[in-house]
Design a protein around this motif. Structure first.
Motif, mmCIF file in Angstrom:
data_model
loop_
_atom_site.group_PDB
_atom_site.id
_atom_site.type_symbol
_atom_site.label_atom_id
_atom_site.label_comp_id
_atom_site.label_asym_id
_atom_site.label_seq_id
_atom_site.Cartn_x
_atom_site.Cartn_y
_atom_site.Cartn_z
ATOM 1 N N CYS A 93 0.931 -1.193 0.004
ATOM 2 C CA CYS A 93 0.117 0.188 0.263
ATOM 3 C C CYS A 93 0.907 1.318 -0.034
ATOM 4 N N HIS A 135 -8.921 -3.813 -2.405
ATOM 5 C CA HIS A 135 -7.788 -2.868 -1.485
ATOM 6 C C HIS A 135 -8.307 -1.423 -1.625
ATOM 7 N N HIS A 139 -10.137 1.098 1.660
ATOM 8 C CA HIS A 139 -9.635 2.625 1.908
ATOM 9 C C HIS A 139 -10.834 3.235 2.005
HETATM 10 NI NI NI Z 1 -3.480 1.243 -0.522
#
Ligand code: NI
Length: 172
Positions: A93, A135, A139
Motif C-alpha cells: 500500500c 483494496h 480505503h
Molecule cells: Ni493502499
C-alpha cells in the motif's frame, strides 16, 4: 497536473469512512487527474481519495504498470455487489511504504459505480483487478491492509513500524 502528498499510516484520515460524491464537477475532474498523476508518480496501481487527504468515495486503478492490459479505471461511489472465491496473495500500500504482506481477498468481484463522466458502470474483476478493487474500496471504508491480517501479524507490524519511526526521527 499536480502530484499530491500521499498520507501515510497512522494518519487519521486513512481510518475515516469517506462520504459519497454528490455532484461531479470541475473540482472532481481535477482531483481525478491529480490522483492519477500521483498514483503514476508513486508507481502504484491504485489510489483512494482519502489517501491524498480528500474524504470522498472516489478511487483510481491502473494495472498497466504491472504489465496487465487494462485501461485506467475511475470509480466514484463504488459498491461491491458480488464476491466469489477466496485467494491469498502479497499486497502493499502506498500509505504503508516498504510493507508487504499476504492478504486474503475474494477471487472475483462484481462492482458498480460511476465513471468520471458520472455514467453508471459495472466491472467484473478477477485476479489482480479484483484485489486492487477490494483494496481501494477498503480505503474508502477507512480500512487498511493491516486491518485484514491476523491480530498477531498486526502487532508485529505495529512494533516494527514504531521502531522504524524512532529510527527515522533520530536520523533527521
Ligand atoms: Ni493502499
Amino acid at each position: 497536473m499536480a502530484i499530491l502528498e500521499i498520507k501515510r499510516y497512522p494518519e487519521r484520515i486513512l481510518k475515516q469512512k469517506t462520504a459519497p460524491v454528490g455532484t461531479i464537477n470541475g473540482a472532481t475532474q481535477k482531483l481525478i487527474d491529480d490522483m492519477v498523476d500521483t498514483m503514476h508518480a508513486a508507481r502504484g496501481v491504485g489510489l483512494a481519495a482519502n489517501q491524498v487527504g480528500i474524504p470522498q468515495k472516489l478511487c483510481v486503478i491502473d494495472l498497466s504498470l504491472r504489465g496487465e492490459k487494462a485501461p485506467l479505471i475511475v470509480l466514484i461511489n463504488p459498491i461491491i455487489l458480488e464476491r466469489e472465491g477466496v485467494i491469498e496473495a502479497e499486497e502493499g500500500c502506498l500509505s504503508i511504504p516498504g510493507y508487504l504482506t499476504a492478504v486474503k481477498r475474494a477471487e472475483r468481484v462484481f462492482v458498480k459505480g460511476l465513471n468520471r463522466e458520472g455514467k453508471e458502470i459495472s466491472i467484473e474483476g478477477e485476479g489482480l483487478l479484483a484485489r486492487a478493487i477490494q483494496h481501494e474500496l477498503d480505503h474508502l471504508d477507512g480500512l487498511l491492509l493491516i486491518d485484514r491480517i491476523s491480530p498477531l501479524k498486526r502487532e508485529f507490524f505495529k512494533r516494527r513500524y514504531k521502531k522504524q519511526m524512532q529510527h527515522s526521527k533520530s536520523e533527521t
